[in-house]
Design a protein around this motif. Structure first.
Motif, PDB file in Angstrom:
ATOM      1  N   ASN A  16       0.818  -1.206   0.000  1.00  4.96           N
ATOM      2  CA  ASN A  16       0.000   0.000   0.000  1.00  4.96           C
ATOM      3  C   ASN A  16       0.857   1.264   0.000  1.00  4.96           C
ATOM      4  OD1 ASN A  16       0.925   0.132   2.665  1.00  4.96           O
ATOM      5  ND2 ASN A  16      -0.932  -0.866   3.458  1.00  4.96           N
ATOM      6  N   GLU A  17       0.211   2.390   0.120  1.00  6.82           N
ATOM      7  CA  GLU A  17       0.937   3.659   0.052  1.00  6.82           C
ATOM      8  C   GLU A  17       1.956   3.790   1.178  1.00  6.82           C
ATOM      9  OE1 GLU A  17       0.012   8.447  -0.355  1.00  6.82           O
ATOM     10  OE2 GLU A  17      -1.569   6.973  -0.712  1.00  6.82           O
ATOM     11  N   HIS A  18       1.609   3.284   2.353  1.00  7.85           N
ATOM     12  CA  HIS A  18       2.549   3.330   3.472  1.00  7.85           C
ATOM     13  C   HIS A  18       3.825   2.561   3.143  1.00  7.85           C
ATOM     14  CE1 HIS A  18       4.010   3.234   7.614  1.00  7.85           C
ATOM     15  NE2 HIS A  18       4.185   1.925   7.471  1.00  7.85           N
ATOM     16  N   VAL A  19       3.663   1.365   2.572  1.00  7.41           N
ATOM     17  CA  VAL A  19       4.824   0.546   2.213  1.00  7.41           C
ATOM     18  C   VAL A  19       5.624   1.215   1.097  1.00  7.41           C
ATOM     19  CG1 VAL A  19       5.570  -1.691   1.273  1.00  7.41           C
ATOM     20  CG2 VAL A  19       3.688  -1.577   2.934  1.00  7.41           C
ATOM     21  N   MET A  20       4.921   1.747   0.095  1.00  9.77           N
ATOM     22  CA  MET A  20       5.618   2.400  -1.015  1.00  9.77           C
ATOM     23  C   MET A  20       6.421   3.606  -0.533  1.00  9.77           C
ATOM     24  SD  MET A  20       3.055   2.180  -4.308  1.00  9.77           S
ATOM     25  CE  MET A  20       1.463   2.367  -3.520  1.00  9.77           C
ATOM     26  N   LYS A  21       5.797   4.392   0.322  1.00 10.82           N
ATOM     27  CA  LYS A  21       6.487   5.582   0.827  1.00 10.82           C
ATOM     28  C   LYS A  21       7.701   5.198   1.654  1.00 10.82           C
ATOM     29  CE  LYS A  21       5.440  10.022   3.024  1.00 10.82           C
ATOM     30  NZ  LYS A  21       4.380  10.847   3.653  1.00 10.82           N
ATOM     31  N   THR A  28      11.214   8.161  -6.874  1.00 10.43           N
ATOM     32  CA  THR A  28      10.334   7.166  -7.502  1.00 10.43           C
ATOM     33  C   THR A  28       8.922   7.265  -6.934  1.00 10.43           C
ATOM     34  OG1 THR A  28      12.196   5.656  -7.817  1.00 10.43           O
ATOM     35  CG2 THR A  28       9.990   4.708  -7.929  1.00 10.43           C
ATOM     36  N   TYR A  29       8.837   7.413  -5.614  1.00  9.79           N
ATOM     37  CA  TYR A  29       7.524   7.517  -4.975  1.00  9.79           C
ATOM     38  C   TYR A  29       6.771   8.740  -5.474  1.00  9.79           C
ATOM     39  CZ  TYR A  29       4.033   8.327  -1.344  1.00  9.79           C
ATOM     40  OH  TYR A  29       2.857   8.564  -0.674  1.00  9.79           O
ATOM     41  N   ARG A  30       7.457   9.886  -5.566  1.00  9.06           N
ATOM     42  CA  ARG A  30       6.815  11.113  -6.048  1.00  9.06           C
ATOM     43  C   ARG A  30       6.371  10.960  -7.496  1.00  9.06           C
ATOM     44  NH1 ARG A  30      11.032  13.575  -3.074  1.00  9.06           N
ATOM     45  NH2 ARG A  30      12.233  13.873  -5.000  1.00  9.06           N
ATOM     46  N   SER A  31       7.206  10.347  -8.316  1.00  6.40           N
ATOM     47  CA  SER A  31       6.857  10.153  -9.730  1.00  6.40           C
ATOM     48  C   SER A  31       5.654   9.233  -9.878  1.00  6.40           C
ATOM     49  CB  SER A  31       8.050   9.567 -10.491  1.00  6.40           C
ATOM     50  OG  SER A  31       9.139  10.460 -10.490  1.00  6.40           O
ATOM     51  N   LEU A  32       5.634   8.160  -9.071  1.00  5.11           N
ATOM     52  CA  LEU A  32       4.513   7.222  -9.130  1.00  5.11           C
ATOM     53  C   LEU A  32       3.219   7.906  -8.711  1.00  5.11           C
ATOM     54  CD1 LEU A  32       3.452   4.332  -9.513  1.00  5.11           C
ATOM     55  CD2 LEU A  32       4.064   3.878  -7.132  1.00  5.11           C
ATOM     56  N   LYS A  33       3.258   8.677  -7.620  1.00  2.00           N
ATOM     57  CA  LYS A  33       2.070   9.389  -7.155  1.00  2.00           C
ATOM     58  C   LYS A  33       1.565  10.373  -8.210  1.00  2.00           C
ATOM     59  CE  LYS A  33       0.455  10.033  -3.451  1.00  2.00           C
ATOM     60  NZ  LYS A  33      -0.847   9.644  -2.875  1.00  2.00           N
TER      61      LYS A  33
END
Length: 696
Positions: A16-21, A28-33
């Motif tokens: 989930n978002e918590h794990v991704m962050k 990478t996280y900012r680009s994905l979001k």
């Protein structure tokens, strides 16, 4: 054994978002979001990075394989498992998972229902990642929620049209909100799905071929006790049921499913689970997981979960209530506001839903039509096959005042006093609940109560989203040209109420009087699923799907064919099961009991000439008649099935199964149930309703 802390296990198997962050590089996280927020496809380099971290996380959770988890037109989920293993030349192996494997997969599209879109010689189909629904680990496999399409680009699944319909609603709702001075980038459809189900003993289930093959009892005499004492609803949970529910909660929490409420339902052995609201596609994914885990976990507790809409005749069947709303950041668009402008905004969205339900009532009836739900609708346990909207007395009075240009006087807020000092007084809600309404406004959401318990809710939400999106589009087109916005909004709401008031009904939807009144209002009533399905290809409905970019005509017609075929196949299986059980189980059992009766009569008369054998002879005569009736009814049923199977047109075949085969099935059941009432318990081969429904 103590249960784990829900806070600690919740979402533990979800990427989930918590794990991704926490795990992805910040860039990478900012680009994905940003990519997801803009609704753009993933760049392959970005996908490679995400796939690498997703793989490592999944392996830590015990995964050895990955699968593209999709919703084929079977109505359930489908999955093909590939391992992460990549053998090396030195005899070792590494674990690989690329961005390409994350984003796209390939499957044999010809082996799934397609309504003619894919033939055996045209097998290629593609799955593609739905990044708005988180990946999760299940049974040692990384499950990636995906859409499924053909090599030629047509949708072959339930999810693709749902995602399209959600986009359509969002686009049109944002246009409306912009007119109210709110620059919103995205509006979410939010859904909460209440799931009803039955639990019976596994040993009883295994003795019934009808339950195993069809999910419902095709035979069964009514028990002396049903649900008339109303003692099961909200009653104390049986120990084995409670243990099952505990484990179900824990497993669902691990997968990020917000299982919230659980209780006994009205019918004996019937129960309900209600989760928290979520984004529409996620809520549907979670409901599919919920049904899977219900079926999977029940046998561990000596039980079997029945998700059929009507597993037992004579007691309530099971539905799935679809609680539907629209939300934007900080706003529920179906929640009346505190200011006149907020209330105007509410009325626009509310009116759009009313208009959508009225104009597309046939589609809403179509989307919940199935062989199983046909037994449930209109049976004093579920709404009738007439689509109407409950709004409550207060809101109905407001709408009447708007439509008639009269002044609305709000009633004073009432307090309920129970007459006991220790009990607090509390505010009375402005509206009651109407369990007989198929589509009820319940304060800040609409509750669509017609869907059946086994349904994949992508279908119903696709129809509802698309119809509402179309009405919002019409409103936006008109209001964007208005010189005086407030006046135009009020006029639009007033016109909608006047033109579509017929669909609003606050009374008893179970009553015969309502059926007559609905007919006078011009509302449709289609009890037969085979008749209701024709709405899928009505010209106005094909145009709706095309205009809103949800289904092409080819896609819509293919789904129509799939639904007709499914209806006929289900009825064919049921009829075949009835004939086999009658000839191989029920008639032989009755004959064995009659032989025992006859031998007993002969023995009594031989031992004591002239002795009365009245009771035995009466039972023998009655059971002989019912057994003959069973045998004859099975023969007639076989003839009707053969006639239906000879049909070359899918609609004609479905109608034949409803109009001819189903009545023949009912006649066979009536004879068998009468025989069960006479045949000795030790001879009758099927567990009785009393045994199955009251097993503790």
């Amino acid at each position: 054994m103590p249960h784990p802390n829900p806070k600690e296990v919740y979402g533990s198997l979800v990427f989930n978002e918590h794990v991704m962050k926490e795990r992805l590089p910040a860039a990478t996280y900012r680009s994905l979001k940003a990519t997801l927020q803009k609704g753009q496809p993933l760049d392959i380099e970005l996908a490679n990075v995400v796939a690498s971290f997703m793989r490592d996380w999944a392996i830590e959770k015990g995964a050895t394989h990955y699968t593209h988890w999709f919703q084929s037109l079977t109505g359930i989920t489908s999955e093909k498992h590939d391992s992460f293993i990549s053998p090396m030349k030195d005899g070792t192996a590494i674990m690989e998972f690329s961005g390409k494997e994350l984003v796209r997969g390939e499957s044999d599209a010809s082996s799934f229902p397609s309504g003619g879109l894919r033939a055996t010689a045209e097998a290629r189909g593609y799955t593609t990642w739905d990044p708005t629904s988180y990946a999760f680990v299940k049974d040692g496999t990384l499950c990636i929620p995906t859409a499924f399409c053909s090599w030629t680009g047509e949708a072959l699944d339930e999810k693709t049209p749902l995602l399209r319909s959600m986009k359509a609603v969002s686009d049109q709702a944002c246009r409306i909100l912009k007119l109210f001075g709110k620059d919103i980038a995205h509006v979410d459809v939010t859904v909460g799905l209440e799931q009803e189900y039955f639990l019976i003993k596994k040993e009883h289930y295994e003795q019934r071929e009808d339950l195993i093959l069809t999910g419902r009892t095709l035979f069964g005499a009514a028990p002396a006790k049903g649900q008339e004492l109303e003692e099961h609803y909200f009653g104390a949970l049986r120990p084995e049921v409670s243990a099952f529910m505990h484990e179900l909660d824990e497993e669902l929490w691990k997968l990020g499913v917000g299982a919230k409420t659980k209780h006994n339902e009205v019918a004996p052995a019937q129960h309900e689970l209600a989760p928290l609201f979520d984004r529409c596609n996620v809520a549907v994914d979670h409901n599919l997981l919920t049904m899977e885990f219900m079926r999977r976990l029940a046998p561990k507790h000596g039980l079997v979960c029945l998700l059929h809409e009507k597993p037992f005749e004579g007691v309530n069947g099971s539905g799935k209530h679809n609680n539907w709303s629209l939300s934007a950041p900080g706003m529920n668009l179906l929640d009346p506001g505190d200011t006149p402008m907020d209330n105007l905004q509410f009325l626009i969205f509310f009116a759009a839903v009313i208009r959508a339900v009225d104009e597309y009532q046939d589609l809403l009836r179509m989307c919940i039509a199935s062989a199983g739900n046909e037994h449930r609708l209109g049976g004093n346990e579920a709404p009738p096959a007439i689509v109407s909207v409950f709004v409550g007395d207060d809101l109905a009075a407001i709408l009447d005042a708007i439509a008639s240009d009269s002044r609305y006087v709000a009633p004073e807020a009432a307090k309920i006093d129970l007459g006991v000092d220790v009990l607090p007084k509390f505010a009375k809600d402005t509206t009651d609940r109407n369990r007989t309404s198929p589509f009820a406004f319940t304060g800040n959401k609409f509750e669509f109560r017609m869907p059946g318990s086994s349904a994949n809710m992508s279908d119903a939400n696709t129809v509802l989203n698309t119809a509402v999106a179309k009405e919002l589009k019409g409103y936006a087109d008109e209001l964007e040209q208005a010189e005086d916005f407030d006046t135009a909004v009020i006029a639009l709401v007033k016109r909608t109420i006047r033109d579509h008031k017929r669909v609003i009904f606050n009374g008893n939807g179970y009553s015969k009087e309502w059926e007559e009144e609905a007919a006078r209002r011009g509302l449709g009533s289609t009890p037969a699923a085979s008749d209701a399905l024709e709405a899928m290809i009505a010209p106005k409905n094909l145009e709706l799907f095309r205009m809103m970019g949800v289904l092409s005509e080819t896609e819509a017609r293919s789904r129509y064919e799939v639904k007709l075929e499914n209806y006929a196949k289900v009825r064919h299986i049921e009829a075949g099961t009835m004939m086999e059980m009658t000839r191989r189980q029920l008639v032989p059992a009755a004959c064995a009991y009659m032989t025992g009766l006859a031998n007993g009569i002969a023995a009594k008369k031989a031992a004591c000439p002239g002795i009365s054998c009245k009771a035995e002879e009466k039972a023998l005569r009655q059971l002989t008649n019912y057994t003959d009736a069973m045998s004859d009814a099975a023969d007639r049923l076989e003839a009707q099935v053969e006639a239906a199977e000879a049909m070359t047109d899918a609609l004609a075949e479905a109608k034949a199964y409803h109009d001819q085969v189903l009545p023949a099935m009912q006649a066979l059941r009536a004879a068998a149930d009468a025989a069960e009432g006479i045949c000795g318990r030790d001879y009758w081969p099927l567990p009785s309703y009393s045994t199955m429904l009251f097993y503790v």
